[in-house]
Design a protein around this motif. Structure first.
Motif, mmCIF file in Angstrom:
data_model
loop_
_atom_site.group_PDB
_atom_site.id
_atom_site.type_symbol
_atom_site.label_atom_id
_atom_site.label_comp_id
_atom_site.label_asym_id
_atom_site.label_seq_id
_atom_site.Cartn_x
_atom_site.Cartn_y
_atom_site.Cartn_z
ATOM 1 N N THR A 43 67.793 -0.122 -58.864
ATOM 2 C CA THR A 43 67.106 0.952 -58.145
ATOM 3 C C THR A 43 66.045 0.360 -57.230
ATOM 4 O O THR A 43 65.210 -0.435 -57.667
ATOM 5 N N ASP A 44 66.087 0.749 -55.964
ATOM 6 C CA ASP A 44 65.107 0.252 -55.002
ATOM 7 C C ASP A 44 63.727 0.849 -55.296
ATOM 8 O O ASP A 44 63.613 1.949 -55.841
ATOM 9 N N PHE A 45 62.709 0.133 -54.937
ATOM 10 C CA PHE A 45 61.330 0.599 -55.070
ATOM 11 C C PHE A 45 60.486 -0.142 -54.057
ATOM 12 O O PHE A 45 60.913 -1.145 -53.487
ATOM 13 N N LYS A 46 59.303 0.363 -53.839
ATOM 14 C CA LYS A 46 58.323 -0.307 -52.979
ATOM 15 C C LYS A 46 56.985 -0.226 -53.698
ATOM 16 O O LYS A 46 56.542 0.861 -54.054
ATOM 17 N N LEU A 47 56.384 -1.391 -53.945
ATOM 18 C CA LEU A 47 55.109 -1.457 -54.642
ATOM 19 C C LEU A 47 54.125 -2.318 -53.867
ATOM 20 O O LEU A 47 54.522 -3.266 -53.178
ATOM 21 N N PRO A 48 52.838 -2.020 -54.013
ATOM 22 C CA PRO A 48 51.826 -2.885 -53.395
ATOM 23 C C PRO A 48 51.718 -4.192 -54.178
ATOM 24 O O PRO A 48 51.931 -4.220 -55.393
ATOM 25 N N THR A 49 51.392 -5.250 -53.459
ATOM 26 C CA THR A 49 51.159 -6.533 -54.107
ATOM 27 C C THR A 49 49.674 -6.657 -54.422
ATOM 28 O O THR A 49 48.847 -5.888 -53.913
ATOM 29 N N PHE A 50 49.343 -7.638 -55.210
ATOM 30 C CA PHE A 50 47.950 -7.863 -55.577
ATOM 31 C C PHE A 50 47.101 -8.191 -54.353
ATOM 32 O O PHE A 50 45.930 -7.862 -54.306
ATOM 33 N N ASP A 51 47.732 -8.820 -53.342
ATOM 34 C CA ASP A 51 46.976 -9.174 -52.136
ATOM 35 C C ASP A 51 47.088 -8.129 -51.027
ATOM 36 O O ASP A 51 46.748 -8.398 -49.881
ATOM 37 N N GLY A 52 47.567 -6.917 -51.354
ATOM 38 C CA GLY A 52 47.503 -5.803 -50.419
ATOM 39 C C GLY A 52 48.740 -5.490 -49.597
ATOM 40 O O GLY A 52 48.780 -4.486 -48.909
#
Length: 174
Positions: A43-52
């Motif tokens: 399943t595709d997703f989009k998440l923020p990384t720790f560095d923004g």
């Protein structure tokens, strides 16, 4: 006397069977790799990384992806992260590690300290709502999902990993 002998014999046999069963269960709990027989699309997703930045799974298409769910308070996660870093340094041209942290927003300083402590260079994604870890069934940590180049889930592993296990599960996909 015969009755007591029979009772002792039956109890002994039952204890032996239980002992063997506990040993088998303990061995199987050390590592729980699950082979996915009928390949299922991740399943595709989009998440923020720790560095923004924001990273989606779809952006990784064509790469082997190691999707690892972890938390800074998780002791087995602390054990496995140096192994992930070593593996990433050796194989980063062939694979991508997406380490999905499932810590709440108010605990982000712990994530930063963890990343600094282990000098992690692969992307650290933040799943503060727990939505993505729930979609992937990562209810126990650490949990690792290995995704092939076509975006199919090839393996699901519960428990800490090391370089040898990572190679064992990734090498057939290289």
């Amino acid at each position: 006397m015969k009755k007591w002998f029979t009772i002792i014999f039956v109890v002994s046999v039952m204890l032996f069977i239980c002992w063997e069963l506990v040993g088998t269960i303990k061995e199987s709990q050390e590592h729980v790799p699950v082979r996915v027989e009928n390949m299922m699309q991740a399943t595709d997703f989009k998440l923020p990384t720790f560095d923004g930045k924001k990273i989606s799974l779809q952006e990784q298409h064509g790469k082997i992806v190691i999707l690892n769910f972890w938390a800074s308070w998780c002791e087995p996660c602390r054990i496995e992260m140096p192994h992930f870093q070593t593996f990433y340094e050796e194989y980063n041209q062939d694979i991508e590690i997406l380490a999905v942290n499932v810590t709440r927003k108010d605990k982000m300083k712990n994530v930063g300290a963890f990343v600094d402590e282990y000098d992690l260079t692969f992307p650290i994604l933040l799943d503060t709502s727990g939505e993505i870890s729930t979609i992937y069934g990562a209810f126990a940590l650490p949990a690792t999902i290995i995704i092939d180049r076509e975006g199919n889930i090839a393996r699901e592993i519960l428990g800490p990993m090391d370089e040898a296990l990572l190679l064992k599960y990734v090498e057939p996909l290289l």
